[in-house]
Write a protein that holds these residues in place. Structure first.
Motif, PDB file in Angstrom:
ATOM      1  N   ALA A  13       0.832  -1.204   0.000  1.00  0.00           N
ATOM      2  CA  ALA A  13       0.000   0.000   0.000  1.00  0.00           C
ATOM      3  C   ALA A  13       0.864   1.250   0.000  1.00  0.00           C
ATOM      4  O   ALA A  13       0.540   2.232  -0.675  1.00  0.00           O
ATOM      5  N   GLY A  14       1.963   1.221   0.721  1.00  0.00           N
ATOM      6  CA  GLY A  14       2.879   2.364   0.714  1.00  0.00           C
ATOM      7  C   GLY A  14       3.460   2.625  -0.659  1.00  0.00           C
ATOM      8  O   GLY A  14       3.545   3.781  -1.100  1.00  0.00           O
ATOM      9  N   PHE A  15       3.870   1.569  -1.356  1.00  0.00           N
ATOM     10  CA  PHE A  15       4.372   1.736  -2.714  1.00  0.00           C
ATOM     11  C   PHE A  15       3.284   2.268  -3.646  1.00  0.00           C
ATOM     12  O   PHE A  15       3.537   3.112  -4.518  1.00  0.00           O
ATOM     13  N   LEU A  16       2.076   1.775  -3.482  1.00  0.00           N
ATOM     14  CA  LEU A  16       0.979   2.238  -4.333  1.00  0.00           C
ATOM     15  C   LEU A  16       0.656   3.703  -4.077  1.00  0.00           C
ATOM     16  O   LEU A  16       0.382   4.459  -5.016  1.00  0.00           O
ATOM     17  N   VAL A  17       0.687   4.124  -2.813  1.00  0.00           N
ATOM     18  CA  VAL A  17       0.447   5.536  -2.499  1.00  0.00           C
ATOM     19  C   VAL A  17       1.545   6.398  -3.113  1.00  0.00           C
ATOM     20  O   VAL A  17       1.283   7.494  -3.619  1.00  0.00           O
ATOM     21  N   GLY A  18       2.769   5.918  -3.088  1.00  0.00           N
ATOM     22  CA  GLY A  18       3.852   6.633  -3.755  1.00  0.00           C
ATOM     23  C   GLY A  18       3.617   6.749  -5.249  1.00  0.00           C
ATOM     24  O   GLY A  18       3.899   7.780  -5.858  1.00  0.00           O
ATOM     25  N   GLY A  19       3.082   5.695  -5.845  1.00  0.00           N
ATOM     26  CA  GLY A  19       2.742   5.749  -7.265  1.00  0.00           C
ATOM     27  C   GLY A  19       1.628   6.732  -7.554  1.00  0.00           C
ATOM     28  O   GLY A  19       1.648   7.420  -8.573  1.00  0.00           O
ATOM     29  N   VAL A  20       0.671   6.817  -6.651  1.00  0.00           N
ATOM     30  CA  VAL A  20      -0.407   7.806  -6.809  1.00  0.00           C
ATOM     31  C   VAL A  20       0.184   9.210  -6.786  1.00  0.00           C
ATOM     32  O   VAL A  20      -0.133  10.051  -7.632  1.00  0.00           O
ATOM     33  N   TYR A  21       1.060   9.461  -5.853  1.00  0.00           N
ATOM     34  CA  TYR A  21       1.682  10.783  -5.728  1.00  0.00           C
ATOM     35  C   TYR A  21       2.496  11.133  -6.970  1.00  0.00           C
ATOM     36  O   TYR A  21       2.459  12.259  -7.453  1.00  0.00           O
ATOM     37  N   ALA A  22       3.213  10.142  -7.510  1.00  0.00           N
ATOM     38  CA  ALA A  22       4.081  10.393  -8.653  1.00  0.00           C
ATOM     39  C   ALA A  22       3.306  10.583  -9.954  1.00  0.00           C
ATOM     40  O   ALA A  22       3.757  11.314 -10.841  1.00  0.00           O
ATOM     41  N   THR A  23       2.158   9.925 -10.093  1.00  0.00           N
ATOM     42  CA  THR A  23       1.444   9.964 -11.372  1.00  0.00           C
ATOM     43  C   THR A  23       0.236  10.897 -11.383  1.00  0.00           C
ATOM     44  O   THR A  23      -0.422  11.012 -12.417  1.00  0.00           O
ATOM     45  N   TRP A  24      -0.061  11.553 -10.288  1.00  0.00           N
ATOM     46  CA  TRP A  24      -1.295  12.329 -10.196  1.00  0.00           C
ATOM     47  C   TRP A  24      -1.370  13.428 -11.249  1.00  0.00           C
ATOM     48  O   TRP A  24      -2.403  13.626 -11.873  1.00  0.00           O
ATOM     49  N   LYS A  25      -0.284  14.137 -11.498  1.00  0.00           N
ATOM     50  CA  LYS A  25      -0.337  15.266 -12.437  1.00  0.00           C
ATOM     51  C   LYS A  25      -0.335  14.822 -13.888  1.00  0.00           C
ATOM     52  O   LYS A  25      -0.811  15.551 -14.752  1.00  0.00           O
TER      53      LYS A  25
END
Length: 52
Positions: A13-25
């Protein structure tokens, strides 16, 4: 293995949240899919800790 799986789910889940942060824009649709997967991993990890 029963004690390790919830921790692995929370780490995922931590890795996925990091992916959300990186790809949001750049890719919001993909970020939303990652966010849903992160919420599912968090719920699974916490549920496994409580009820497993």
């Amino acid at each position: 293995m029963g004690d390790v799986l919830p921790i692995l789910l929370l780490a995922l889940a931590g890795f996925l949240v990091g992916g959300v942060y990186a790809t949001w824009k750049t890719a919001r649709g993909f970020a939303i899919m990652l966010a849903v997967a992160a919420v599912m991993a968090i719920a699974g990890g916490i549920g496994w800790m409580i009820y497993g």
